[in-house]
Design a protein around this motif. Structure first.
Motif, PDB file in Angstrom:
ATOM      1  N   ASN A 146       0.807  -1.215   0.000  1.00 58.65           N
ATOM      2  CA  ASN A 146       0.000   0.000   0.000  1.00 58.65           C
ATOM      3  C   ASN A 146       0.839   1.263   0.000  1.00 58.65           C
ATOM      4  O   ASN A 146       0.346   2.343   0.264  1.00 58.65           O
ATOM      5  N   SER A 147       2.133   1.161  -0.315  1.00 56.50           N
ATOM      6  CA  SER A 147       2.982   2.343  -0.404  1.00 56.50           C
ATOM      7  C   SER A 147       2.960   2.879  -1.834  1.00 56.50           C
ATOM      8  O   SER A 147       3.206   2.136  -2.787  1.00 56.50           O
ATOM      9  N   HIS A 148       2.625   4.151  -1.977  1.00 54.30           N
ATOM     10  CA  HIS A 148       2.591   4.825  -3.281  1.00 54.30           C
ATOM     11  C   HIS A 148       1.599   4.186  -4.248  1.00 54.30           C
ATOM     12  O   HIS A 148       1.848   4.113  -5.446  1.00 54.30           O
ATOM     13  N   VAL A 149       0.490   3.709  -3.733  1.00 54.63           N
ATOM     14  CA  VAL A 149      -0.529   3.126  -4.606  1.00 54.63           C
ATOM     15  C   VAL A 149      -1.723   4.059  -4.718  1.00 54.63           C
ATOM     16  O   VAL A 149      -1.972   4.900  -3.846  1.00 54.63           O
ATOM     17  N   GLY A 150      -2.454   3.914  -5.796  1.00 55.65           N
ATOM     18  CA  GLY A 150      -3.651   4.698  -6.017  1.00 55.65           C
ATOM     19  C   GLY A 150      -4.472   4.072  -7.120  1.00 55.65           C
ATOM     20  O   GLY A 150      -4.031   3.122  -7.788  1.00 55.65           O
ATOM     21  N   ILE A 151      -5.663   4.592  -7.337  1.00 58.60           N
ATOM     22  CA  ILE A 151      -6.525   4.117  -8.411  1.00 58.60           C
ATOM     23  C   ILE A 151      -6.172   4.878  -9.689  1.00 58.60           C
ATOM     24  O   ILE A 151      -6.037   6.097  -9.675  1.00 58.60           O
ATOM     25  N   TYR A 152      -6.019   4.134 -10.773  1.00 53.55           N
ATOM     26  CA  TYR A 152      -5.711   4.713 -12.078  1.00 53.55           C
ATOM     27  C   TYR A 152      -6.834   4.363 -13.043  1.00 53.55           C
ATOM     28  O   TYR A 152      -7.405   3.278 -12.987  1.00 53.55           O
ATOM     29  N   ALA A 153      -7.151   5.311 -13.922  1.00 55.85           N
ATOM     30  CA  ALA A 153      -8.182   5.107 -14.942  1.00 55.85           C
ATOM     31  C   ALA A 153      -7.521   5.079 -16.315  1.00 55.85           C
ATOM     32  O   ALA A 153      -6.560   5.815 -16.563  1.00 55.85           O
ATOM     33  N   PRO A 193     -12.071   1.778 -17.704  1.00 59.17           N
ATOM     34  CA  PRO A 193     -11.368   0.758 -16.922  1.00 59.17           C
ATOM     35  C   PRO A 193     -10.601   1.359 -15.754  1.00 59.17           C
ATOM     36  O   PRO A 193      -9.999   2.426 -15.869  1.00 59.17           O
ATOM     37  N   LEU A 194     -10.628   0.662 -14.618  1.00 57.97           N
ATOM     38  CA  LEU A 194      -9.964   1.101 -13.403  1.00 57.97           C
ATOM     39  C   LEU A 194      -9.009   0.016 -12.915  1.00 57.97           C
ATOM     40  O   LEU A 194      -9.290  -1.171 -13.056  1.00 57.97           O
ATOM     41  N   VAL A 195      -7.887   0.446 -12.321  1.00 56.89           N
ATOM     42  CA  VAL A 195      -6.933  -0.514 -11.782  1.00 56.89           C
ATOM     43  C   VAL A 195      -6.240   0.122 -10.586  1.00 56.89           C
ATOM     44  O   VAL A 195      -6.115   1.353 -10.502  1.00 56.89           O
ATOM     45  N   LEU A 196      -5.810  -0.704  -9.655  1.00 54.42           N
ATOM     46  CA  LEU A 196      -4.987  -0.218  -8.549  1.00 54.42           C
ATOM     47  C   LEU A 196      -3.536  -0.290  -9.005  1.00 54.42           C
ATOM     48  O   LEU A 196      -3.052  -1.350  -9.400  1.00 54.42           O
ATOM     49  N   GLY A 197      -2.874   0.859  -8.993  1.00 54.50           N
ATOM     50  CA  GLY A 197      -1.500   0.917  -9.480  1.00 54.50           C
ATOM     51  C   GLY A 197      -0.535   1.403  -8.421  1.00 54.50           C
ATOM     52  O   GLY A 197      -0.887   2.226  -7.576  1.00 54.50           O
ATOM     53  N   GLN A 198       0.680   0.894  -8.479  1.00 50.20           N
ATOM     54  CA  GLN A 198       1.739   1.335  -7.575  1.00 50.20           C
ATOM     55  C   GLN A 198       2.748   2.156  -8.371  1.00 50.20           C
ATOM     56  O   GLN A 198       3.360   1.658  -9.322  1.00 50.20           O
ATOM     57  N   ASP A 199       2.891   3.425  -7.994  1.00 49.99           N
ATOM     58  CA  ASP A 199       3.828   4.323  -8.665  1.00 49.99           C
ATOM     59  C   ASP A 199       5.248   3.921  -8.267  1.00 49.99           C
ATOM     60  O   ASP A 199       5.593   3.927  -7.086  1.00 49.99           O
ATOM     61  N   VAL A 200       6.062   3.564  -9.246  1.00 42.94           N
ATOM     62  CA  VAL A 200       7.446   3.153  -8.971  1.00 42.94           C
ATOM     63  C   VAL A 200       8.439   4.128  -9.584  1.00 42.94           C
ATOM     64  O   VAL A 200       9.624   3.825  -9.708  1.00 42.94           O
TER      65      VAL A 200
END
Length: 201
Positions: free
Chosen positions: A72-79, A109-116
């Motif tokens: 859950n570090s640096h994650v968010g919902i992306y469209a 479309p939606l996805v949970l993404g982790q910004d790296v």
């Protein structure tokens, strides 16, 4: 008008709605994320929630995705942006240790993404504005995008006002700025970058 309410769960996703109009009938599906898209920028950490009528405007629809405590570090919902053909960070309405919630105003479309991909600060340069020459500092972020509200510059006199130009992707420095300065920027997912710029670049 009657008030429509519903709550529907699919995998880690939960859709809820309360409003004057019901969500039109349609297909919902979970698809595996193509991890080649945005590789090295945003890692998809959930299945993709897709709708049968992408682009359809909706009211009072809320999407919530459960968070894995281990990622859950640096994650968010992306469209998914069909125009830009990439995942775009979607501003969260709320966030807890176990979930992220966002308001959905059109179906995509939606996805949970982790910004790296932390943001980068590039060398300062002079730009010729209509009002004269000014120093600007280009900044880049390939993940969730620069958070303009958290861009700051520090000089000998302390923190100074800074303007972020979203189109040109740079920070505009006040007239008469004296180097060295310390630049601090953040992206939407919480990554932060600081860089000292010594002397006139």
């Amino acid at each position: 008008p009657t008030t429509a309410q519903f709550s529907y769960e699919m995998g880690p996703w939960k859709l809820t709605a309360t409003g004057s109009e019901a969500l039109p009938e349609q297909c919902l599906a979970l698809l595996p994320a193509d991890r080649r898209i945005a590789q090295g920028k945003v890692d998809c950490v959930s299945p993709v929630l897709t709708f049968g009528r992408h682009g359809l405007a909706v009211e009072n629809l809320v999407a919530t995705c459960r968070l894995d405590p281990d990622c859950n570090s640096h994650v968010g919902i992306y469209a998914w942006s069909f125009n830009k053909e990439k995942w775009m960070y979607w501003t969260a309405e709320s966030r807890t240790q176990s979930s992220i919630t966002c308001r959905v105003d059109y179906l995509t479309p939606l996805v949970l993404g982790q910004d790296v991909s932390p943001p980068r600060v590039l060398p300062a340069r002079i730009h010729k504005f209509f009002g004269g020459r000014r120093w600007v500092i280009p900044v880049r972020d390939h993940g969730s995008g620069i958070d303009p509200n958290k861009a700051r510059i520090q000089s000998d006199g302390g923190w100074i006002p800074v303007v972020y130009d979203r189109d040109r992707r740079w920070l505009e420095l006040p007239e008469g700025i004296q180097f060295p300065v310390m630049v601090e920027i953040s992206d939407q997912s919480g990554w932060q970058t600081r860089l000292n710029i010594s002397g006139s670049p």
